[in-house]
Design an enzyme around this catalytic site. Structure first.
Site, PDB file in Angstrom:
ATOM      1  N   GLU A 173     -11.048  -5.141  -2.430  1.00 11.34           N
ATOM      2  CA  GLU A 173      -9.592  -4.978  -2.297  1.00 11.34           C
ATOM      3  C   GLU A 173      -9.142  -5.249  -0.865  1.00 11.34           C
ATOM      4  O   GLU A 173      -8.543  -4.393  -0.203  1.00 11.34           O
ATOM      5  CB  GLU A 173      -9.165  -3.584  -2.766  1.00 11.34           C
ATOM      6  CG  GLU A 173      -9.436  -3.364  -4.250  1.00 11.34           C
ATOM      7  CD  GLU A 173      -8.839  -2.096  -4.830  1.00 11.34           C
ATOM      8  OE1 GLU A 173      -8.596  -1.158  -4.048  1.00 11.34           O
ATOM      9  OE2 GLU A 173      -8.604  -2.039  -6.039  1.00 11.34           O
ATOM     10  N   GLU A 362     -12.799  -4.547 -11.796  1.00 12.53           N
ATOM     11  CA  GLU A 362     -12.410  -3.130 -11.923  1.00 12.53           C
ATOM     12  C   GLU A 362     -11.246  -3.044 -12.877  1.00 12.53           C
ATOM     13  O   GLU A 362     -10.281  -3.797 -12.746  1.00 12.53           O
ATOM     14  CB  GLU A 362     -11.949  -2.531 -10.582  1.00 12.53           C
ATOM     15  CG  GLU A 362     -13.047  -2.206  -9.621  1.00 12.53           C
ATOM     16  CD  GLU A 362     -12.549  -1.470  -8.386  1.00 12.53           C
ATOM     17  OE1 GLU A 362     -11.573  -0.691  -8.491  1.00 12.53           O
ATOM     18  OE2 GLU A 362     -13.134  -1.691  -7.313  1.00 12.53           O
TER      19      GLU A 362
HETATM   20  C1  BGP Z   1      -9.949   0.905  -6.432  1.00 12.73           C
HETATM   21  C2  BGP Z   1     -11.211   1.012  -5.628  1.00 12.73           C
HETATM   22  C3  BGP Z   1     -12.286   1.801  -6.247  1.00 12.73           C
HETATM   23  C4  BGP Z   1     -11.843   2.875  -7.191  1.00 12.73           C
HETATM   24  C5  BGP Z   1     -10.594   2.594  -7.961  1.00 12.73           C
HETATM   25  C6  BGP Z   1      -9.947   3.762  -8.670  1.00 12.73           C
HETATM   26  O1  BGP Z   1      -8.878   0.825  -5.574  1.00 12.73           O
HETATM   27  O2  BGP Z   1     -11.743  -0.263  -5.342  1.00 12.73           O
HETATM   28  O3  BGP Z   1     -13.175   2.190  -5.244  1.00 12.73           O
HETATM   29  O4  BGP Z   1     -12.038   4.133  -6.778  1.00 12.73           O
HETATM   30  O5  BGP Z   1      -9.614   1.996  -7.185  1.00 12.73           O
HETATM   31  O6  BGP Z   1      -9.230   4.544  -7.772  1.00 12.73           O
HETATM   32  P1  BGP Z   1      -9.423   6.090  -7.702  1.00 12.73           P
HETATM   33  O7  BGP Z   1     -10.864   6.309  -7.490  1.00 12.73           O
HETATM   34  O8  BGP Z   1      -8.621   6.564  -6.559  1.00 12.73           O
HETATM   35  O9  BGP Z   1      -8.940   6.612  -9.001  1.00 12.73           O
END
Ligand code: BGP
Length: 466
Positions: A173, A362
């Site tokens: 990201e 993701e």
């Molecule tokens: C993205 C990241 C991840 C992950 C995901 C979910 O932004 O790349 O590392 O964690 O989001 O977010 P969160 O864990 O805050 O729910």
């Protein structure tokens, strides 16, 4: 649903070192920026002292339990697992001349274990962390020197794992640096726009240098970038809203434009000039940037809206991308708006723009799960979310978009990035640990475990359309 997914489509899940491994000082690992964020990327930055504790110090203890977890992924039929390497296991302070052998050996074991199960690794070089030593001693990505340190790290792991890992990603990201500069580029929150964009420039050059190195060291390998797919719609059809939306989408597409095309887009030149930001970009930088990525990867969780109406905008601000809620969509328990069709729109948009293969690395639903008395976890809401998004991936492929694979976020419960919570669960596999770090760390299959297994086995044929 008819069988829309080709044989070679990669199915699996995605995890990140700092959210699963724990063992935060084991085998010579140095402190990372993530280790200083015990309350997540939105929490305060806390200097570490001997004897203190943070939830990520143990996380879900993947460092020691990875064989059991990988066996469970294999049972679901995974053909791919996205992991990240903790840079600090390899170069604990970031600026050492020689890598840390114990750290390298850990990832050897991890990749060997994946190979045993025929699971293809997809490896992120830097997922929301960098050596804190580089932040303290050099000013993070604010320093040009960090490009060299990162390139040394990238070359080291490419050389070491060249027979084991063929698929790589540079920065997770990468556009997040605009919103969370400490996490993204190791700069303090109060940094100016000029400082942040200069650091981003260094990171973009480093990303391209890694692409170049990968092609030299692993000629049959492929490397992608990784964008937070922050899909934004205009709140209305007023041209001012449409224009504001185009501008805000470009805030993140800019990163993809540089990484996929090899140069700064013209709209960015104008934007920087109007912001009074003069970047130091050398001729050598321009040359390096020409090494473009082989594929585009991105995360997608939600979409949002944009309005040019500042008053309305201010009222609704709150989350990281300053999205205005979409009145047509429902939200998750964490207020993330659920928009499966947005994934089809985004896939088409990126395909139209770049004409490079895409990889969804993701996607998933963070939710509170209930452990029933009989030990079952009936996460129908997660099944629904994933089903609906995968149906749209199938639609995009029918549209002609080239999609390499899909790794859902957090196939096993892990520590959330935003607030370092364990109660925000994404997994097909439940982990017995709560937000206070209490629990046995025992793993349990959720209802979605069998569901995903069937989706993979049938290559999407078992997905249900509304
Ligand atoms: C993205 C990241 C991840 C992950 C995901 C979910 O932004 O790349 O590392 O964690 O989001 O977010 P969160 O864990 O805050 O729910």
């Amino acid at each position: 649903m008819k069988n829309a997914f080709p044989q070679e489509f990669l199915w699996g899940g995605a995890i990140a070192a700092n959210q699963v491994e724990g063992a935060y000082l084991t085998d010579g690992k140095g402190l990372s920026t993530s280790d200083l964020q015990p309350h997540g990327i939105f929490g305060e930055i806390v200097e570490r002292h001997e004897g203190d504790h943070g939830i990520k110090d143990v996380a879900i203890d993947f460092y020691h339990r990875y064989p059991e977890d990988i066996a469970l992924f294999a049972e679901m039929g995974f053909t791919c697992l996205r992991v990240s390497i903790a840079w600090t296991r390899i170069f604990p302070q970031g600026d050492e001349a020689e890598p840390n052998e114990a750290g390298l050996a850990f990832y050897d074991r991890l990749f060997d274990e994946l190979a045993t199960h025929n699971i293809t690794p997809l490896v992120t070089l830097s997922h929301y962390e960098m050596p804190y030593g580089l932040v303290k001693n050099y000013g993070g990505w604010g320093s040009r020197k960090t490009i060299g340190f990162f390139t040394r790290y990238a070359r080291t792991v490419f050389e070491r794992y060249r027979h084991k890992v063929k698929l790589w990603l540079t920065f997770n990201e990468i556009n997040m640096a605009l919103h969370e500069p400490f996490t993204g580029v190791g700069l303090p929150k109060e940094s100016s726009k000029g400082e942040i964009y200069q650091a981003i420039h260094h990171q973009l050059v480093a990303s391209a240098a890694a692409v170049k190195a990968l092609h030299e060291i692993i000629p049959d390998g492929r490397i992608g970038n990784m964008l937070l797919g922050g899909l934004l719609y205009p709140l209305s059809c007023a041209p001012a809203d449409v224009l504001a939306t185009q501008r805000q989408n470009r805030d993140w597409l800019f990163f993809g434009d540089v990484q996929a095309r090899g140069y700064y887009p013209s709209y960015m030149t104008r934007y920087l000039r109007e912001q009074g930001v003069a970047l130091e970009i050398t001729e050598e930088d321009r040359e390096t940037l020409k090494s473009t990525v082989d594929f585009i990867s991105f995360s997608y969780y939600m979409s949002g809206c944009v309005t040019a109406d500042e008053a309305l905008n201010q009222q609704m601000r709150g989350n990281i991308l300053n999205m205005v809620p979409n009145p047509h969509l429902a939200s998750s328990e964490w207020g993330w708006q659920i928009d499966p069709e947005g994934l089809r729109i985004l896939l088409n948009m990126l395909w139209d723009r770049y004409q490079k293969p895409l990889f969804i690395v993701e996607n998933g639903l963070g939710a509170k799960d209930k452990l029933e008395a009989d030990g079952s976890i009936n996460d129908d809401y997660r099944i629904q979310y994933l089903n609906d998004h995968l149906v749209q991936v199938g639609e995009a492929m029918e549209d002609g978009v080239e999609v390499l694979g899909y790794t859902s976020w957090g196939p096993i419960d892990l520590v959330s990035a935003s607030k370092a919570e364990l109660s925000k669960r994404y997994g097909f596999i439940y982990v017995d640990r709560d937000d206070n770090g209490e629990g046995t760390l025992t793993r349990r299959r959720k209802k979605s475990f069998n569901w995903y297994q069937e989706v993979i086995r049938s290559r999407g044929a078992s997905l249900t359309r509304k």
